[in-house]
Design an enzyme around this catalytic site. Structure first.
Site, mmCIF file in Angstrom:
data_model
loop_
_atom_site.group_PDB
_atom_site.id
_atom_site.type_symbol
_atom_site.label_atom_id
_atom_site.label_comp_id
_atom_site.label_asym_id
_atom_site.label_seq_id
_atom_site.Cartn_x
_atom_site.Cartn_y
_atom_site.Cartn_z
ATOM 1 N N ASP A 31 -41.741 -22.517 75.283
ATOM 2 C CA ASP A 31 -40.570 -22.956 74.528
ATOM 3 C C ASP A 31 -39.809 -21.748 74.004
ATOM 4 O O ASP A 31 -40.406 -20.807 73.464
ATOM 5 C CB ASP A 31 -41.001 -23.848 73.358
ATOM 6 C CG ASP A 31 -39.822 -24.551 72.718
ATOM 7 O OD1 ASP A 31 -39.469 -25.643 73.194
ATOM 8 O OD2 ASP A 31 -39.266 -24.002 71.743
ATOM 9 N N HIS A 34 -22.874 -23.328 73.595
ATOM 10 C CA HIS A 34 -23.814 -23.886 74.570
ATOM 11 C C HIS A 34 -23.718 -23.203 75.932
ATOM 12 O O HIS A 34 -24.699 -23.194 76.689
ATOM 13 C CB HIS A 34 -23.562 -25.392 74.716
ATOM 14 C CG HIS A 34 -23.994 -26.175 73.511
ATOM 15 N ND1 HIS A 34 -25.290 -26.591 73.324
ATOM 16 C CD2 HIS A 34 -23.303 -26.594 72.418
ATOM 17 C CE1 HIS A 34 -25.384 -27.246 72.170
ATOM 18 N NE2 HIS A 34 -24.195 -27.267 71.608
ATOM 19 N N GLU A 61 -35.088 -26.723 75.853
ATOM 20 C CA GLU A 61 -35.447 -25.313 76.031
ATOM 21 C C GLU A 61 -36.938 -25.137 76.334
ATOM 22 O O GLU A 61 -37.500 -24.072 76.110
ATOM 23 C CB GLU A 61 -35.078 -24.517 74.771
ATOM 24 C CG GLU A 61 -35.842 -24.868 73.519
ATOM 25 C CD GLU A 61 -35.203 -25.983 72.695
ATOM 26 O OE1 GLU A 61 -35.492 -26.060 71.486
ATOM 27 O OE2 GLU A 61 -34.419 -26.772 73.255
#
Length: 333
Positions: A209, A222, A251
């Site tokens: 992550d 973004h 993510e």
């Protein structure tokens, strides 16, 4: 996250809806009524006990787990994942039906063509045999039948071609349905299928992550966040070459390592983690340095015939430990 919840009390009521949307996105919750209700309860009363509990659990960007939400009285619905699952299943079923239809159409086409050839041969034999009573009428009927067969054969050929084109498009859709469009990695569905197909052997599973990814999206947009995810995906793919790397959602990435001990798998993932940490990212739009981007990793060995849900839950707990003890590290059981 603690600071974000605290600031909610100062924001206008009209801003609540956008904050609920951001909360659902950050916690990877689909816009189901149950999720919306939970987010509303948290954000509408930032000084309340639920908001304080959420702030404590999500301090410094840690994501709520399913068990966290359920322990706080919320409910998790798999709406988006279920919809994707149903879509993929529909593609599979349609592809199988089109395959069957294509085989039927091809068989009909072959049979019609063979019948037409046999009929034409019999008609030629009758013509060579010379005139006999009723031959003219028989020839007329035979000619009409041959014309109809030729037309049927043409239509069947067209239908077979269109069926083959549809089958090719569905085959492409099957590939697309298993590929993450941003990173080009296999998606969660493809990963689940690959895991189910593994029979025995030594397996390890890792969840990776991106640390504090929300700060990247919020601070740089973004578009920049997407480029960071793509670069990390490429690093994981190269570092874990020969093993399955997939985008698990948001993510988060998942790696299925085959044929290695958990110690060797840890070395592999440690190299990948270090490879990400050495990269330096810059915003193309502003030329600002994004700074150091890191990942946290939870790695576990897979038991014989162990369900994927159980392995993922264990890897997620290890990932949580990596996050809560400083990030940019690997935790293994």
């Amino acid at each position: 996250m603690r600071r974000a919840v605290a600031q909610n009390g100062e924001a206008s009521g009209g801003d609540l809806f956008s904050r609920i949307g951001a909360f659902l996105h950050d916690q990877r919750l689909s816009p189901e009524p149950a999720h919306y209700s939970f987010a509303y309860t948290v954000l509408s009363d930032p000084a309340g006990p639920l908001a304080k509990a959420v702030a404590e659990l999500t301090d410094d960007g840690v994501r709520l787990s399913r068990s966290d939400i359920e322990s706080l009285g919320g409910a998790v619905r798999e709406g988006a994942a279920e919809e994707a699952e149903n879509t993929g299943r529909l593609v599979e079923e349609t592809h199988a039906q089109v395959e069957d239809l294509a085989n039927v159409m091809r068989a009909m086409h072959d049979e019609t063509r063979d019948f037409g050839r046999d009929l034409a041969a019999r008609a030629e034999e009758m013509r060579r045999a010379g005139p006999t009573p009723g031959m003219a009428e028989l020839a007329r009927i035979t000619g009409a039948m041959l014309g109809r067969i030729a037309e049927s054969e043409r239509r069947l050929a067209d239908a077979t071609r269109e069926t083959d084109e549809l089958r090719a498009k569905l085959a492409e859709a099957r590939v697309v349905a298993r590929r993450d469009p941003l990173t080009g990695l296999p998606n969660r569905r493809a990963f689940e299928e690959a895991y189910a197909a593994k029979q025995g052997g030594r397996l390890c599973l890792a969840l990776c992550d991106v640390d504090r990814f929300k700060r990247i999206n919020d601070g740089f947009g973004h578009g920049v966040g997407d480029r960071v995810l793509t670069a990390i995906a490429d690093t994981l793919r190269v570092s874990c070459d020969g093993h399955l790397v997939a985008r698990h959602g948001g993510e988060e990435f998942v790696v299925l390592i085959e044929g290695l001990t958990v110690e060797r798998a840890a070395e592999l993932l440690e190299d990948a983690r270090a490879g990400v940490a050495t990269k330096r990212f810059r915003s193309r739009e502003t030329d600002r340095m994004i700074g150091r981007v890191t990942v946290s990793v939870g790695l576990t060995a897979v038991g014989a015939d162990e369900r994927l849900e159980d392995v993922l839950a264990r890897a997620d707990r290890l990932l949580y430990t990596a996050k809560s003890t400083g990030r940019d590290r690997l935790c293994v059981d």
